[in-house]
Write a protein that holds these residues in place. Structure first.
Motif, PDB file in Angstrom:
ATOM      1  N   TYR A  19       5.510 -22.905  -5.773  1.00 31.80           N
ATOM      2  CA  TYR A  19       5.058 -22.664  -4.402  1.00 31.80           C
ATOM      3  C   TYR A  19       6.226 -22.155  -3.553  1.00 31.80           C
ATOM      4  O   TYR A  19       7.304 -22.746  -3.560  1.00 31.80           O
ATOM      5  CB  TYR A  19       4.499 -23.956  -3.807  1.00 31.80           C
ATOM      6  CG  TYR A  19       3.960 -23.804  -2.411  1.00 31.80           C
ATOM      7  CD1 TYR A  19       2.737 -23.195  -2.190  1.00 31.80           C
ATOM      8  CD2 TYR A  19       4.669 -24.268  -1.317  1.00 31.80           C
ATOM      9  CE1 TYR A  19       2.229 -23.054  -0.916  1.00 31.80           C
ATOM     10  CE2 TYR A  19       4.171 -24.136  -0.033  1.00 31.80           C
ATOM     11  CZ  TYR A  19       2.947 -23.523   0.160  1.00 31.80           C
ATOM     12  OH  TYR A  19       2.447 -23.379   1.432  1.00 31.80           O
ATOM     13  N   CYS A  41       1.242 -27.987  -2.532  1.00 30.38           N
ATOM     14  CA  CYS A  41       0.456 -27.422  -3.620  1.00 30.38           C
ATOM     15  C   CYS A  41       0.245 -28.442  -4.737  1.00 30.38           C
ATOM     16  O   CYS A  41      -0.865 -28.901  -4.965  1.00 30.38           O
ATOM     17  CB  CYS A  41       1.117 -26.157  -4.155  1.00 30.38           C
ATOM     18  SG  CYS A  41       0.182 -25.368  -5.483  1.00 30.38           S
ATOM     19  N   TRP A  70      -4.860 -28.539  -5.511  1.00 30.11           N
ATOM     20  CA  TRP A  70      -3.936 -28.571  -4.378  1.00 30.11           C
ATOM     21  C   TRP A  70      -3.890 -29.963  -3.769  1.00 30.11           C
ATOM     22  O   TRP A  70      -4.924 -30.574  -3.513  1.00 30.11           O
ATOM     23  CB  TRP A  70      -4.344 -27.542  -3.331  1.00 30.11           C
ATOM     24  CG  TRP A  70      -3.766 -26.202  -3.626  1.00 30.11           C
ATOM     25  CD1 TRP A  70      -4.068 -25.405  -4.687  1.00 30.11           C
ATOM     26  CD2 TRP A  70      -2.774 -25.516  -2.883  1.00 30.11           C
ATOM     27  NE1 TRP A  70      -3.321 -24.259  -4.647  1.00 30.11           N
ATOM     28  CE2 TRP A  70      -2.520 -24.300  -3.543  1.00 30.11           C
ATOM     29  CE3 TRP A  70      -2.075 -25.798  -1.719  1.00 30.11           C
ATOM     30  CZ2 TRP A  70      -1.592 -23.376  -3.084  1.00 30.11           C
ATOM     31  CZ3 TRP A  70      -1.148 -24.876  -1.255  1.00 30.11           C
ATOM     32  CH2 TRP A  70      -0.916 -23.694  -1.938  1.00 30.11           C
ATOM     33  N   LYS A  76      -3.937 -24.116   1.030  1.00 30.03           N
ATOM     34  CA  LYS A  76      -4.141 -23.147  -0.055  1.00 30.03           C
ATOM     35  C   LYS A  76      -4.512 -21.777   0.515  1.00 30.03           C
ATOM     36  O   LYS A  76      -5.505 -21.645   1.229  1.00 30.03           O
ATOM     37  CB  LYS A  76      -5.257 -23.639  -0.983  1.00 30.03           C
ATOM     38  CG  LYS A  76      -5.512 -22.736  -2.166  1.00 30.03           C
ATOM     39  CD  LYS A  76      -6.612 -23.326  -3.035  1.00 30.03           C
ATOM     40  CE  LYS A  76      -6.931 -22.430  -4.202  1.00 30.03           C
ATOM     41  NZ  LYS A  76      -8.011 -23.003  -5.028  1.00 30.03           N
TER      42      LYS A  76
END
Length: 95
Positions: A19, A41, A70, A76
């Motif tokens: 991420y 995440c 997530w 997201k």
């Protein structure tokens, strides 16, 4: 913590899921002092579950096996792509 979805000259990534974190370093300014914050995440707690190469691999494999859900679904991105994000992981330091 400020997140970014694009690579920049200064960009850090979660060592578990890749991420993009922008200029935020989950291991502090010195790269050795963990913040113990949580990745939005994958949900890893930096400094706890990502402390060793083995623990990073174990956490990543469990997260992927559980469907790569997530931790904070509201974060997201609409166009999120797991395969592309995983390319951000530095596998040289991850065993």
């Amino acid at each position: 913590m400020t997140h970014t979805d694009k690579r920049t000259e200064v960009n850090n990534f979660c060592s578990i899921c890749g991420y993009p974190l922008g200029n935020y370093n989950p291991w502090g300014g010195d790269g050795k002092t963990p913040t113990y914050d949580i990745c939005p995440c994958c949900g890893v707690e930096w400094g706890n579950e990502d402390y060793t190469s083995e623990s990073r691999t174990e956490y990543r494999n469990k997260w992927l096996a559980d469907g790569a859900k997530w931790f904070e679904p509201q974060e997201k991105p609409v166009n999120w792509n797991l395969e592309e994000q995983l390319k951000n992981i530095d596998h040289e330091t991850d065993g």
